[in-house]
Scaffold this motif. Structure first.
Motif, PDB file in Angstrom:
ATOM      1  N   GLN A   5       0.832  -1.202   0.000  1.00  0.00           N
ATOM      2  CA  GLN A   5       0.000   0.000   0.000  1.00  0.00           C
ATOM      3  C   GLN A   5       0.867   1.253   0.000  1.00  0.00           C
ATOM      4  O   GLN A   5       0.583   2.220  -0.711  1.00  0.00           O
ATOM      5  N   LEU A   6       1.946   1.244   0.797  1.00  0.00           N
ATOM      6  CA  LEU A   6       2.888   2.355   0.765  1.00  0.00           C
ATOM      7  C   LEU A   6       3.601   2.422  -0.583  1.00  0.00           C
ATOM      8  O   LEU A   6       3.867   3.510  -1.108  1.00  0.00           O
ATOM      9  N   ASN A   7       3.892   1.272  -1.162  1.00  0.00           N
ATOM     10  CA  ASN A   7       4.520   1.249  -2.484  1.00  0.00           C
ATOM     11  C   ASN A   7       3.601   1.832  -3.546  1.00  0.00           C
ATOM     12  O   ASN A   7       4.061   2.499  -4.476  1.00  0.00           O
ATOM     13  N   PHE A   8       2.314   1.559  -3.429  1.00  0.00           N
ATOM     14  CA  PHE A   8       1.378   2.105  -4.411  1.00  0.00           C
ATOM     15  C   PHE A   8       1.322   3.635  -4.329  1.00  0.00           C
ATOM     16  O   PHE A   8       1.201   4.312  -5.360  1.00  0.00           O
ATOM     17  N   VAL A   9       1.405   4.189  -3.126  1.00  0.00           N
ATOM     18  CA  VAL A   9       1.416   5.649  -3.002  1.00  0.00           C
ATOM     19  C   VAL A   9       2.628   6.219  -3.738  1.00  0.00           C
ATOM     20  O   VAL A   9       2.523   7.211  -4.482  1.00  0.00           O
ATOM     21  N   GLN A  10       3.796   5.601  -3.553  1.00  0.00           N
ATOM     22  CA  GLN A  10       4.996   6.055  -4.250  1.00  0.00           C
ATOM     23  C   GLN A  10       4.854   5.881  -5.764  1.00  0.00           C
ATOM     24  O   GLN A  10       5.258   6.743  -6.552  1.00  0.00           O
ATOM     25  N   HIS A  11       4.290   4.754  -6.165  1.00  0.00           N
ATOM     26  CA  HIS A  11       4.104   4.459  -7.593  1.00  0.00           C
ATOM     27  C   HIS A  11       3.164   5.475  -8.242  1.00  0.00           C
ATOM     28  O   HIS A  11       3.428   5.949  -9.359  1.00  0.00           O
ATOM     29  N   VAL A  12       2.089   5.813  -7.556  1.00  0.00           N
ATOM     30  CA  VAL A  12       1.130   6.786  -8.088  1.00  0.00           C
ATOM     31  C   VAL A  12       1.813   8.134  -8.306  1.00  0.00           C
ATOM     32  O   VAL A  12       1.627   8.784  -9.344  1.00  0.00           O
ATOM     33  N   LYS A  13       2.616   8.565  -7.336  1.00  0.00           N
ATOM     34  CA  LYS A  13       3.338   9.837  -7.496  1.00  0.00           C
ATOM     35  C   LYS A  13       4.209   9.803  -8.739  1.00  0.00           C
ATOM     36  O   LYS A  13       4.253  10.759  -9.529  1.00  0.00           O
ATOM     37  N   SER A  14       4.921   8.685  -8.954  1.00  0.00           N
ATOM     38  CA  SER A  14       5.841   8.580 -10.080  1.00  0.00           C
ATOM     39  C   SER A  14       5.113   8.538 -11.423  1.00  0.00           C
ATOM     40  O   SER A  14       5.670   8.946 -12.441  1.00  0.00           O
ATOM     41  N   LEU A  15       3.899   8.020 -11.441  1.00  0.00           N
ATOM     42  CA  LEU A  15       3.140   7.930 -12.690  1.00  0.00           C
ATOM     43  C   LEU A  15       2.653   9.287 -13.189  1.00  0.00           C
ATOM     44  O   LEU A  15       2.330   9.450 -14.369  1.00  0.00           O
ATOM     45  N   LEU A  16       2.595  10.271 -12.298  1.00  0.00           N
ATOM     46  CA  LEU A  16       2.022  11.569 -12.649  1.00  0.00           C
ATOM     47  C   LEU A  16       2.996  12.446 -13.432  1.00  0.00           C
ATOM     48  O   LEU A  16       4.196  12.482 -13.161  1.00  0.00           O
TER      49      LEU A  16
END
Length: 518
Positions: free
Chosen positions: A325-336
């Motif tokens: 879940q913490l990884n997904f938050v980081q991943h979402v930031k990087s996708l933007l």
């Protein structure tokens, strides 16, 4: 859902109860429907007035199935699933790893000839087809035994999130944990409803390029692909077939052509966290899986098994952690893209967990404008025992002075003293009207708190950056309303609601224990 969509859902779903006596789950039935609907739709496009060539190889198409019965039908259906599952493009996406789960040939024949063949699906309005399919998906999610609910976010919540995010024509949108495609379709419908005079070029961009989804479970990818197809999202099978032929004629190898076809599809099966990829997006809308850890089953030399945690080595991540879940938050930031906007559903632990969690929250507040947090009520997800929130933020360029982008975090508490259940008191879109009004999607700079010393029951207030970073572990687990049920016995919920909440808490605790013990 319209009356016509309800009619189709009831017609298809009534037959499911018959098949359940043979051991089929709702998910199994939905898989059979999906592949058969695809074949029927592809065949209808070959008829007048469309007269399009079929993307399905001859001998594995709808007429070849509809002409058989008995054991011959069952054998041919298995051969069809196996053959089409080896194809690329939309064919492979829909049919890959599909299996015949209907053991009785007579019941398979009835499903094909009586339930599906008698409808002219191409003539049915896309909204009706789409609503009908989503109705089936929701009923599948309600089957708690199958665990399908983890792939289904309540539609009222999706629609409210999409409304405040306000996707626009020309923007590219991704859901890196797309499930059956709810966020993608809501964004599509929002754009078309808000822009009735959208230009043809923008409409084609919306249909073929604007929406992208990633789903780790192949069978769920199939449902998402069919959901998008029935809503007229993504290239049609005929378009993909023509594209492949043109590429090969132009000198591209069949293997490379197949790869390009797969890349043009709106959804793919993959671990969304595995790599960042080269594309960046204007919007990320997602509800990642609720489980805290990623793991794979490892078989040792002597046949013993154990769980091995997955650690994602990503240069773009602020912290290394097995908490997905913490990884997904980081991943979402990087996708933007820079100034790209995100709305991500996160469980409570993402807001307060220490270690990597604290590092990620501090970096997120500094490098993004984390402007809104919606505290969600319990009792709205099919997966039980979930306490979740929606975190809204915008990615920014690094400041020259090294300062933080987040100035104020606005919090809306829809959880305290709110009682929702899936059956007796479900959350509706109207339940979120006040949040949408407070959010002010068209003028966020004009937000005004409803909470004050004079109005301590207000559900909407802001916290300054300095206050956030000074909290223990930079916790964003923010609440201020008094829980009436803790203060006044007379205000306790009904016994059945209280019992359901206790069961939710127990299930959540058991889930955490299972993760710890592997």
């Amino acid at each position: 859902m319209s009356a016509e969509a309800s009619r189709i859902v009831n017609k298809l779903w009534s037959y499911c109860n018959i098949l359940r006596d043979d051991g089929l789950s709702y998910g199994d039935y939905l898989e059979q429907l999906s592949v058969l609907l695809f074949l029927k739709l592809a065949h209808e496009q070959t008829q007048r007035p469309w007269n399009k060539p079929s993307p399905v190889p001859e001998g594995y198409d709808w007429p070849s199935l509809n002409a058989l019965d008995g054991v011959a039908l069952e054998q041919h259906f298995r051969a069809t699933l196996e053959h089409l599952g080896r194809q690329h493009g939309l064919l492979g996406l829909v049919f890959r790893k599909a299996q015949n789960k209907i053991q009785d040939p007579a019941k398979l024949k009835r499903l094909i000839s009586d339930l599906i063949d008698r409808e002219q699906w191409t003539l049915v309005d896309a909204d009706i087809k789409g609503d009908a399919y989503e109705g089936l998906l929701e009923r599948n999610a309600q089957d708690t035994k199958s665990g399908a609910g983890q792939y289904f976010t309540p539609r009222p919540l999706i629609d409210a999130i999409v409304e405040v995010m306000n996707p626009r024509p020309g923007e590219k949108i991704i859901d890196p944990a797309c499930g059956t495609g709810g966020f993608l379709l809501s964004a599509h419908q929002h754009i078309t409803a808000r822009n009735p005079k959208i230009e043809k070029e923008q409409r084609e961009h919306l249909r073929r390029e604007a929406l992208r989804g990633v789903e780790i479970v192949q069978s769920v990818t199939r449902l998402c692909a069919m959901n998008l197809l029935l809503h007229n999202v993504g290239p049609t099978p005929q378009e993909l077939d023509a594209m492949r032929a043109a590429l090969i004629k132009g000198g591209v190898s069949p293997e490379e052509a197949d790869g390009r076809l797969d890349a043009s599809l709106p959804v793919r099966t993959d671990d969304g966290l595995r790599e960042l990829g080269g594309e960046r997006y204007d919007l990320v809308l997602t509800n990642p899986p609720f489980g805290r850890k990623s793991s794979i089953l490892v078989v040792g030399e002597h046949g013993g098994t154990e769980r091995d945690s997955i650690t994602y080595e990503r240069d773009d991540f602020w912290a290394t952690t097995t908490n997905k879940q913490l990884n997904f938050v980081q991943h979402v930031k990087s996708l933007l893209k820079i100034d790209g906007r995100a709305a991500v559903v996160v469980p409570d632990n993402v807001l307060f967990e220490g270690g990597a969690g604290e590092v990620i929250r501090r970096r997120l507040l500094a490098e993004c404008d984390v402007h809104t947090l919606l505290r969600l009520p319990t009792g709205i997800f099919y997966a039980q025992g979930v306490k979740a929130n929606v975190l809204f933020f915008t990615r920014k360029k690094a400041k020259a002075d090294g300062g933080a982008w987040t100035k104020k975090l606005w919090v809306y508490d829809l959880r305290t003293n709110q009682r929702f259940t899936l059956k007796t008191n479900p959350m509706t879109r109207a339940s979120l009207d006040d949040f949408v009004a407070c959010y002010k999607p068209d003028a966020p700079q004009k937000r005004e708190a409803t909470w004050s010393e004079a109005n301590p029951e207000g559900r909407w207030r802001a916290y300054d950056h300095a206050e956030l970073v000074s909290r223990d572990k930079c916790s964003l687990d923010l609440f201020w309303l008094k829980d009436d049920s803790l203060l006044d016995a007379e205000s306790l919920p009904e016994p059945e609601v209280l019992a359901a909440e206790i069961m939710d808490e127990l299930r959540a605790a058991l889930g955490l224990m299972e993760e710890v013990w592997g």
